[in-house]
Design a protein around this motif. Structure first.
Motif, PDB file in Angstrom:
ATOM      1  N   ALA A 149       1.370  11.006   5.103  1.00 50.96           N
ATOM      2  CA  ALA A 149       2.620  11.579   4.612  1.00 50.96           C
ATOM      3  C   ALA A 149       2.387  12.996   4.120  1.00 50.96           C
ATOM      4  O   ALA A 149       1.381  13.279   3.493  1.00 50.96           O
ATOM      5  CB  ALA A 149       3.168  10.725   3.477  1.00 50.96           C
ATOM      6  N   PRO A 150       3.317  13.895   4.379  1.00 52.33           N
ATOM      7  CA  PRO A 150       3.142  15.277   3.954  1.00 52.33           C
ATOM      8  C   PRO A 150       2.862  15.404   2.464  1.00 52.33           C
ATOM      9  O   PRO A 150       2.051  16.216   2.045  1.00 52.33           O
ATOM     10  CB  PRO A 150       4.484  15.933   4.319  1.00 52.33           C
ATOM     11  N   SER A 362      -4.668  -2.142   3.392  1.00 51.61           N
ATOM     12  CA  SER A 362      -3.325  -1.667   3.731  1.00 51.61           C
ATOM     13  C   SER A 362      -3.198  -1.388   5.227  1.00 51.61           C
ATOM     14  O   SER A 362      -2.092  -1.347   5.763  1.00 51.61           O
ATOM     15  CB  SER A 362      -2.968  -0.423   2.915  1.00 51.61           C
ATOM     16  N   ILE A 363      -4.321  -1.192   5.896  1.00 47.87           N
ATOM     17  CA  ILE A 363      -4.305  -0.935   7.334  1.00 47.87           C
ATOM     18  C   ILE A 363      -4.465  -2.245   8.112  1.00 47.87           C
ATOM     19  O   ILE A 363      -3.793  -2.481   9.112  1.00 47.87           O
ATOM     20  CB  ILE A 363      -5.438   0.033   7.719  1.00 47.87           C
ATOM     21  N   LEU A 364      -5.338  -3.107   7.612  1.00 51.46           N
ATOM     22  CA  LEU A 364      -5.656  -4.332   8.354  1.00 51.46           C
ATOM     23  C   LEU A 364      -4.702  -5.480   8.039  1.00 51.46           C
ATOM     24  O   LEU A 364      -4.565  -6.407   8.843  1.00 51.46           O
ATOM     25  CB  LEU A 364      -7.109  -4.737   8.061  1.00 51.46           C
ATOM     26  N   LEU A 372       2.699  -6.516  -1.773  1.00 47.67           N
ATOM     27  CA  LEU A 372       2.017  -6.262  -3.046  1.00 47.67           C
ATOM     28  C   LEU A 372       2.396  -4.897  -3.605  1.00 47.67           C
ATOM     29  O   LEU A 372       2.579  -4.743  -4.823  1.00 47.67           O
ATOM     30  CB  LEU A 372       0.497  -6.349  -2.856  1.00 47.67           C
ATOM     31  N   LEU A 373       2.532  -3.926  -2.723  1.00 50.12           N
ATOM     32  CA  LEU A 373       2.919  -2.584  -3.170  1.00 50.12           C
ATOM     33  C   LEU A 373       4.303  -2.597  -3.811  1.00 50.12           C
ATOM     34  O   LEU A 373       4.514  -2.006  -4.874  1.00 50.12           O
ATOM     35  CB  LEU A 373       2.889  -1.606  -1.989  1.00 50.12           C
ATOM     36  N   ARG A 374       5.226  -3.273  -3.164  1.00 49.38           N
ATOM     37  CA  ARG A 374       6.597  -3.318  -3.715  1.00 49.38           C
ATOM     38  C   ARG A 374       6.599  -3.947  -5.105  1.00 49.38           C
ATOM     39  O   ARG A 374       7.246  -3.463  -6.024  1.00 49.38           O
ATOM     40  CB  ARG A 374       7.525  -4.093  -2.768  1.00 49.38           C
ATOM     41  N   ALA A 375       5.850  -5.047  -5.260  1.00 49.33           N
ATOM     42  CA  ALA A 375       5.793  -5.708  -6.574  1.00 49.33           C
ATOM     43  C   ALA A 375       5.126  -4.813  -7.605  1.00 49.33           C
ATOM     44  O   ALA A 375       5.563  -4.733  -8.765  1.00 49.33           O
ATOM     45  CB  ALA A 375       5.049  -7.036  -6.446  1.00 49.33           C
ATOM     46  N   THR A 397      -3.036   6.949  -3.470  1.00 45.36           N
ATOM     47  CA  THR A 397      -2.291   7.287  -2.261  1.00 45.36           C
ATOM     48  C   THR A 397      -1.389   6.132  -1.829  1.00 45.36           C
ATOM     49  O   THR A 397      -0.295   6.362  -1.315  1.00 45.36           O
ATOM     50  CB  THR A 397      -3.249   7.662  -1.119  1.00 45.36           C
ATOM     51  N   HIS A 398      -1.852   4.918  -2.060  1.00 43.66           N
ATOM     52  CA  HIS A 398      -1.047   3.756  -1.671  1.00 43.66           C
ATOM     53  C   HIS A 398       0.217   3.667  -2.530  1.00 43.66           C
ATOM     54  O   HIS A 398       1.331   3.525  -2.000  1.00 43.66           O
ATOM     55  CB  HIS A 398      -1.893   2.498  -1.840  1.00 43.66           C
ATOM     56  N   ILE A 399       0.068   3.759  -3.833  1.00 45.51           N
ATOM     57  CA  ILE A 399       1.228   3.663  -4.730  1.00 45.51           C
ATOM     58  C   ILE A 399       2.178   4.828  -4.483  1.00 45.51           C
ATOM     59  O   ILE A 399       3.394   4.676  -4.504  1.00 45.51           O
ATOM     60  CB  ILE A 399       0.765   3.615  -6.204  1.00 45.51           C
ATOM     61  N   ARG A 400       1.608   5.969  -4.205  1.00 42.58           N
ATOM     62  CA  ARG A 400       2.424   7.155  -3.929  1.00 42.58           C
ATOM     63  C   ARG A 400       3.379   6.925  -2.751  1.00 42.58           C
ATOM     64  O   ARG A 400       4.454   7.497  -2.695  1.00 42.58           O
ATOM     65  CB  ARG A 400       1.487   8.308  -3.608  1.00 42.58           C
ATOM     66  N   GLY A 401       2.936   6.090  -1.814  1.00 42.20           N
ATOM     67  CA  GLY A 401       3.775   5.794  -0.662  1.00 42.20           C
ATOM     68  C   GLY A 401       4.957   4.905  -0.985  1.00 42.20           C
ATOM     69  O   GLY A 401       5.828   4.705  -0.131  1.00 42.20           O
TER      70      GLY A 401
END
Ligand code: SF4
Ligand code: SF4
Length: 423
Positions: A149-150, A362-364, A372-375, A397-401
């Motif tokens: 993501a930019p 997060s990739i696999l 899990l991210l949404r929660a 970076t994951h939470i940022r998404g």
């Protein structure tokens, strides 16, 4: 747990270790409520106790199936089960052993093999990550969307400068592989804060990925090559006298603590690797004891503010990465440092839960990771924070998404607070 390991493994170091771990599990099930995948899927085979049973079966010689592989793959290696276990079962080690055997016995699809190969060949190498991110289309197909993501790529305009080494107290600061590309300002911020408390941060030449990524992909030879290279690169500094080998990524700090065990069978490396492991620290473990020294210059009414929000107290929700809280067993240290620096801590609904990043998870395992991210984002946002802070580049970076709230490394907040206090 009564166990009779099969001949292929029972007289090996891994077999003996697995046997001891299996014997320590008493089937109580206290770990189940702590397990994110069991919470999501409700299947005992996606719980710690279920996976322990699967590993027991395969080490006893039962056929290893793609179903076994699936349930082991779904584990986040968050090690929340270890924190919950009253018997001290070393689940993470047992999983590593079980996964290694499974990897040898069960073949993956060509697409899955390619994906894992590309992850191993790109992510641990800083230059390749930089090149992959420059090729945006390629990056989007190989990396989690938040990495491509930019917003994740945009450098911040006011990266703190790196202070010249001037103190007798010195630590080594390992850059790692991905963070120098995605967020180089984190280590510079750590160096500034360390400098304030009388510690100089030195960046050793010749280090690279800590080896965690390939380790969790059961690529043992690649992992050991990376670990040996790092031990070689660190050693002259350690001999010269540094008090710690530090990472600002809790997953890397956790991996560094494993170096002694990983190289214990190699006479040329065993002692040096054990020394590196003994010196390994997350930045929170170094700054935690310095809280008073930091709170004096940082205290006061105004605090670091979100960008563009003016000078007012910031309300911060802290996400404790699993590697910080369960592997390194660091709990409450960062929150105490942030409070001492004048930040208001926003309550977090489920502060123990994994965000779903978990290295390559997060990739696999994108669907489980997304749930899990949404929660996690809902829990973090429940206290209406102006900023979210964490301690691991993968989580960051994951939470940022998944949120519009700015996400930073907590040490950046301390460094900015210093600049406010000085400015
Ligand atoms: S791992 Fe620990 S908590 Fe889980 S079933 Fe075994 S003994 Fe009980
Ligand atoms: S490491 Fe995490 S996901 Fe894996 S079994 Fe333990 S609690 Fe569940």
């Amino acid at each position: 747990m009564r166990t009779a390991l099969a001949d292929f493994i029972k007289d090996t170091p891994a077999g003996r270790e697995a046997h001891a771990i299996l014997r320590s599990c008493v089937h109580c099930g206290f770990c189940l409520p702590a397990c994110p995948t069991y919470q999501l899927l409700g299947d005992e085979l996606d719980s710690p106790r279920g996976r322990i049973y699967l590993v027991k079966q395969l080490l006893e010689g039962a056929p290893v199936t793609s179903s076994t592989q699936l349930h082991l793959d779904r584990c986040l290696t968050c090690r929340a089960c270890e924190s919950a276990c009253p018997s001290g079962v070393q689940y993470g080690r047992l999983l590593d052993i079980g996964r290694a055997v499974t990897e040898q016995r069960v073949s993956r699809s060509a697409a899955a093999r390619l994906k894992r190969y590309l992850l191993r060949k790109i992510v641990p190498h800083t230059r390749r990550v930089r090149a992959a991110l420059a090729l945006t289309r390629l990056a989007r197909s190989l990396l989690p969307r938040e990495l491509a993501a930019p917003a994740a790529l945009a450098p911040r305009s006011s990266a703190p400068s790196w202070p010249a080494p001037r103190h007798a107290r010195r630590v080594l600061l390992l850059p790692g592989c991905v963070q120098p590309v995605l967020r180089p300002q984190v280590d510079a911020a750590a160096a500034q804060v360390l400098d304030r408390v009388g510690i100089s941060a030195i960046v050793p030449r010749g280090t690279g990925c800590c080896g965690a990524l390939t380790h969790h992909l059961s690529a043992s030879d690649e992992t050991l090559r990376q670990v040996r290279r790092n031990v070689d690169a660190l050693w002259s500094h350690i001999e010269a006298g540094v008090e710690a080998v530090v990472s600002t990524t809790s997953a890397c700090a956790s991996m560094l603590t494993e170096y002694g065990r990983l190289l214990e069978a190699e006479p040329a490396y065993a002692a040096r690797a054990a020394r590196v492991a003994a010196l390994a620290r997350d930045i929170a473990q170094v700054l935690g004891p310095e809280r008073e020294a930091l709170s004096a210059p940082l205290g006061g009414a105004s605090a670091v503010r979100p960008r563009g929000a003016g000078r007012r107290a910031a309300r911060v929700a802290f996400h404790a990465p699993c590697t910080l809280q369960h592997a390194l067993r660091v709990s409450g240290t960062v929150e105490a440092l942030l409070s001492a620096a004048g930040f208001e801590l926003a309550p977090v609904g489920d502060r123990q839960e994994c965000c779903g990043s978990a290295g390559t998870y997060s990739i696999l395992q994108p669907e489980l990771s997304e749930r899990l991210l949404r929660a996690k984002v809902a829990a973090l946002e429940s206290g209406a924070p102006e900023l979210i802070a964490t301690a691991n580049i993968g989580c960051l970076t994951h939470i940022r998404g998944g949120t519009s709230v700015p996400v930073v490394h907590w040490v950046e907040l301390l460094a900015e607070r210093l600049s406010v206090a000085n400015g």
